[in-house]
Design an enzyme around this catalytic site. Sequence first.
Site, PDB file in Angstrom:
ATOM      1  N   LEU A 191      65.609  -0.802  -3.060  1.00  0.00           N
ATOM      2  CA  LEU A 191      65.462  -0.854  -4.509  1.00  0.00           C
ATOM      3  C   LEU A 191      64.322   0.017  -5.038  1.00  0.00           C
ATOM      4  O   LEU A 191      64.295   0.340  -6.224  1.00  0.00           O
ATOM      5  CB  LEU A 191      65.260  -2.302  -4.954  1.00  0.00           C
ATOM      6  CG  LEU A 191      66.499  -3.186  -4.822  1.00  0.00           C
ATOM      7  CD1 LEU A 191      66.106  -4.654  -4.838  1.00  0.00           C
ATOM      8  CD2 LEU A 191      67.502  -2.887  -5.928  1.00  0.00           C
ATOM      9  N   TYR A 193      43.705  -3.937  -9.778  1.00  0.00           N
ATOM     10  CA  TYR A 193      44.947  -4.452  -9.197  1.00  0.00           C
ATOM     11  C   TYR A 193      44.720  -5.821  -8.578  1.00  0.00           C
ATOM     12  O   TYR A 193      43.795  -6.036  -7.808  1.00  0.00           O
ATOM     13  CB  TYR A 193      45.480  -3.493  -8.139  1.00  0.00           C
ATOM     14  CG  TYR A 193      46.767  -3.976  -7.498  1.00  0.00           C
ATOM     15  CD1 TYR A 193      47.976  -3.899  -8.202  1.00  0.00           C
ATOM     16  CD2 TYR A 193      46.782  -4.514  -6.219  1.00  0.00           C
ATOM     17  CE1 TYR A 193      49.163  -4.335  -7.641  1.00  0.00           C
ATOM     18  CE2 TYR A 193      47.967  -4.946  -5.646  1.00  0.00           C
ATOM     19  CZ  TYR A 193      49.158  -4.863  -6.355  1.00  0.00           C
ATOM     20  OH  TYR A 193      50.327  -5.305  -5.794  1.00  0.00           O
TER      21      TYR A 193
END
Length: 312
Positions: free
Chosen positions: A87, A180
Amino acid sequence: MTGSTLTSTPFTAASTAADVISGIDLTGRRAIVTGGASGIGAETARALAGAGADVTIAVRDMTAGERTATDIALDTGREITMTPLDLADRSSVSAFVAAWSGPLHILVDNAGATALPLARTPAGWEMQFATNHLGHFELACGLHRNLVAADGARIVSVSSCAHLRAGVDFDDIHFERRAYDPWLAHGQSKTANVLFAVEATRRWGHEGIVANALTPGLVRTDVRRRADRVGPARLRTAIGGSGAAWKTPQQGAATSVLLAASPLVDGVSGRYFEDCVEAGPHEPGTRTGVAAHALDPEAAARLWDLSVRTLA
């Protein structure tokens, strides 16, 4: 999208995919389960095949996929098609779409990345958002004509209670400026999974396509191997609280199978389910329910438009 009356079923958190699929005949239906090589994806594929569906498992690990396809075939007596799909690789998604022909009755967007260290695709997209949302978005849009041809297709978007941790930060989706945090990124991507179902309902509902999202609960599967390194207690806390209980893969797949195949949810679309029933609003301090930010129609439309532009 949640109305005043929530959709209920006789099934519970303890129900299994076999319980939910019992008595349902899917002969002639064609289904795709992404991430079908292991865990709840494999159990979802097993249940659908056992009910007579023609099932394709879309997998990154072909060796694991082959083992699972063989196991399901031996268990159900039905041949399982295995097709490669990454994906996070747009060429892989394009190849999968190009190879599919004919109607598609059931699309289970099950594959996902969980709490990865910071990683980016060649395009610079944060890996969890790219895999969990953008890849599935491109897959569903690419198969749109096939879903329409099924005349009553169902899309099942596997989200998580981790969506409670974060909405979509439209100002910095890919963590280019903010620090992050793997769990924040995971939560954002899981919210995106719910928002996709909301907007797909609005855009595609008139074509007979229904789309719903769900949390499978906390399930010990291969997809959590990396997260398990922090320990079960810390994983529970990160995802949804210390009181969370683990499910078997068979129990974790139950809600996916319900939304993919059960007549109990005919016509239901744009909703978020947990433990085989439609979830109510999230209450602070709990790990249950659906966050308002995940059902926000404005955010859903904005995310769809952004996704189209990103993939243009």
